[in-house]
Design an enzyme around this catalytic site. Structure first.
Site, PDB file in Angstrom:
ATOM      1  N   HIS A  16       0.860  -1.193   0.000  1.00  0.00           N
ATOM      2  CA  HIS A  16       0.000   0.000   0.000  1.00  0.00           C
ATOM      3  C   HIS A  16       0.890   1.235   0.000  1.00  0.00           C
ATOM      4  CE1 HIS A  16      -3.867   2.063   1.708  1.00  0.00           C
ATOM      5  NE2 HIS A  16      -3.127   2.931   1.011  1.00  0.00           N
ATOM      6  N   HIS A  47       1.477   4.824  -2.460  1.00  0.00           N
ATOM      7  CA  HIS A  47       1.147   5.671  -3.610  1.00  0.00           C
ATOM      8  C   HIS A  47       2.447   6.307  -4.101  1.00  0.00           C
ATOM      9  CE1 HIS A  47      -3.242   5.611  -2.672  1.00  0.00           C
ATOM     10  NE2 HIS A  47      -2.773   5.385  -1.461  1.00  0.00           N
ATOM     11  N   HIS A  60      -9.340   1.019  -1.608  1.00  0.00           N
ATOM     12  CA  HIS A  60      -9.356   1.653  -0.292  1.00  0.00           C
ATOM     13  C   HIS A  60     -10.792   1.550   0.214  1.00  0.00           C
ATOM     14  CE1 HIS A  60      -5.562   3.288  -1.576  1.00  0.00           C
ATOM     15  NE2 HIS A  60      -5.449   4.120  -0.564  1.00  0.00           N
ATOM     16  N   GLU A  63     -11.479   3.324   5.386  1.00  0.00           N
ATOM     17  CA  GLU A  63     -10.436   4.214   5.904  1.00  0.00           C
ATOM     18  C   GLU A  63     -11.107   5.324   6.713  1.00  0.00           C
ATOM     19  OE1 GLU A  63      -8.238   6.534   2.986  1.00  0.00           O
ATOM     20  OE2 GLU A  63      -6.677   7.082   4.434  1.00  0.00           O
ATOM     21  N   ASP A 105       1.829   3.984   2.780  1.00  0.00           N
ATOM     22  CA  ASP A 105       0.811   4.837   2.159  1.00  0.00           C
ATOM     23  C   ASP A 105       1.434   6.012   1.385  1.00  0.00           C
ATOM     24  OD1 ASP A 105      -1.744   5.506   1.417  1.00  0.00           O
ATOM     25  OD2 ASP A 105      -2.429   6.150   3.388  1.00  0.00           O
ATOM     26  N   ASP A 106       1.725   7.104   2.079  1.00  0.00           N
ATOM     27  CA  ASP A 106       2.299   8.308   1.445  1.00  0.00           C
ATOM     28  C   ASP A 106       3.465   8.798   2.305  1.00  0.00           C
ATOM     29  OD1 ASP A 106       0.103   8.859  -0.672  1.00  0.00           O
ATOM     30  OD2 ASP A 106      -1.008   8.628   1.194  1.00  0.00           O
TER      31      ASP A 106
HETATM   32  N1  ADE Z   1      -4.441   8.880  -2.102  1.00  0.00           N
HETATM   33  C1  ADE Z   1      -3.209   8.883  -1.571  1.00  0.00           C
HETATM   34  N2  ADE Z   1      -3.254   8.447  -0.297  1.00  0.00           N
HETATM   35  C2  ADE Z   1      -4.548   8.141  -0.031  1.00  0.00           C
HETATM   36  C3  ADE Z   1      -5.231   7.638   1.104  1.00  0.00           C
HETATM   37  N3  ADE Z   1      -4.618   7.316   2.246  1.00  0.00           N
HETATM   38  N4  ADE Z   1      -6.564   7.480   1.026  1.00  0.00           N
HETATM   39  C4  ADE Z   1      -7.209   7.775  -0.099  1.00  0.00           C
HETATM   40  N5  ADE Z   1      -6.619   8.245  -1.181  1.00  0.00           N
HETATM   41  C5  ADE Z   1      -5.293   8.421  -1.166  1.00  0.00           C
HETATM   42 ZN    ZN Z   2      -3.645   4.820   0.332  1.00  0.00          ZN
END
Ligand code: ADE
Ligand code: ZN
Length: 342
Positions: A20, A22, A200, A203, A281-282
């Site tokens: 997971h 991005h 997703h 969340e 994630d990011d």
């Molecule tokens: N795009 C990038 N990170 C995300 C996240 N955690 N939830 C939804 N969209 C995303």
């Molecule tokens: Zn994500």
């Protein structure tokens, strides 16, 4: 964190899959400002510190606003190559052996960038990473769920030209108000074309959205999935069907989904017989790559060495690697754990 901490050392040594992630969320402020300057893109930041100061998020949307602003600095194929390759390098340095990474074509095509520019840059980086870094890569194309279904379908059509470069499809962006049912037809078409499906779900939105992802989109994994635990029947289904969850602790913390970190439910998920994994994630926005996510979570909720090994194994099992690669990596995890027991 100390590199000498035996806990961090174990985490670093374990082979892992990141499931997971991005790619656009790995855009570090340095690269963002450098690319913006090169491409003549105006951003409202005076310097690196200014960017970092802006990274205080109320919720998912307040993060997404900065994430989409940041990606506007990426314009040509080389930019996408550089973004992706920098992540693969970093992941390999943290002993990630398999990365199944998301990218958001619509975040670029809607501002006039060609689909081909995006996928060619990322694909070239993936090929080079596999050859030179010993990391195996799968690309998952996400649809932005706050855009219309027709745009997702158009994106899927564009992807067919590059079918063999793309492993699967996913669903991301603003979850509340954009349920999986909106994309049932797109996902059916994608599955018919042989793409694996993930989404997703749960969340920020309730368990009902996860039900839809499972029943209508027929996902092979659920990304995040925290709200599954609010619904005992769904919890049982996810356990019985062994649907893996790609949880992201620092993301959940920084977006105020789950605070403080000692409430992160990954230990509960393990106890219940679910298949959670730990991911970043990011990472450029949330303050840590995969090892930091493992480490901070382990400290906050008291993960044992055994829990950590199970989480690493889950990542391999939940990946889409062929079985013989999974067996090799699972054996390697056993060997690392054996040699690390104090
Ligand atoms: N795009 C990038 N990170 C995300 C996240 N955690 N939830 C939804 N969209 C995303
Ligand atoms: Zn994500």
């Amino acid at each position: 964190m100390s590199a000498k901490d035996p806990l961090y050392e174990l985490i670093s040594k374990l082979p892992k899959a990141e499931l997971h992630l991005h790619l656009e969320g790995t855009l570090e402020p340095e690269m963002m400002l450098e690319k913006a300057k090169k491409n003549g893109v105006k951003l409202p930041y005076g310097g690196i510190e200014d960017v970092r100061r802006a990274y205080r998020f109320r919720d998912l949307q307040s993060f997404l606003d900065l994430y989409y602003l940041g990606v506007s600095s990426l314009v040509d194929e080389q930019d996408f190559f550089d973004l992706a390759y920098a992540y693969f390098k970093r992941a390999a340095s943290q002993n990630v052996r398999r990365a199944e990474v998301f990218f958001d074509p619509q975040a670029h095509t809607r501002r006039g960038i060609d689909f081909g520019t995006v996928i060619k840059g990322i694909h070239k980086a993936a090929v080079k990473a596999e050859e030179e870094l010993g990391i195996s890569v799968g690309l998952i194309m996400c649809f932005l769920r706050d855009m219309p279904e027709s745009s997702a379908m158009e994106t899927l059509e564009q992807a067919l030209q590059y079918r063999s470069w793309i492993l699967g499809v996913g669903l991301d962006s603003k979850e509340l108000g954009n349920p999986p049912s909106k994309f049932e037809r797109v996902f059916r078409r994608a599955r018919d074309e042989g793409f694996i499906a993930v989404a997703h779900a749960g969340e920020e939105a309730p368990a009902e959205y996860v039900w839809e992802a499972v029943k209508l989109l027929r996902v092979a994994r659920i990304d995040h999935g925290y709200h599954i635990l609010d619904d005992p029947i769904l919890t049982n289904k996810v356990i019985q069907d062994k649907i893996p969850l790609t949880t992201c602790p620092l993301s959940a913390l920084k977006l105020n989904h789950i605070t403080p970190l000692n409430r992160f439910p990954v230990k509960i998920m393990l106890k219940l017989g679910m298949v959670p994994t730990i991911n970043s994630d990011d990472p450029a926005y949330f303050g840590g790559y995969i090892n930091e996510n493992f480490y901070e979570t382990a400290k906050a909720i008291g993960l044992t060495y055994e829990d950590i090994a199970v989480l690493a194994k889950n990542s391999i099992i939940a990946s889409f690697l062929p079985y013989y690669r999974k067996i090799d990596l699972l054996n390697e995890i056993d060997n690392v754990v054996q040699s690390s027991i104090p």
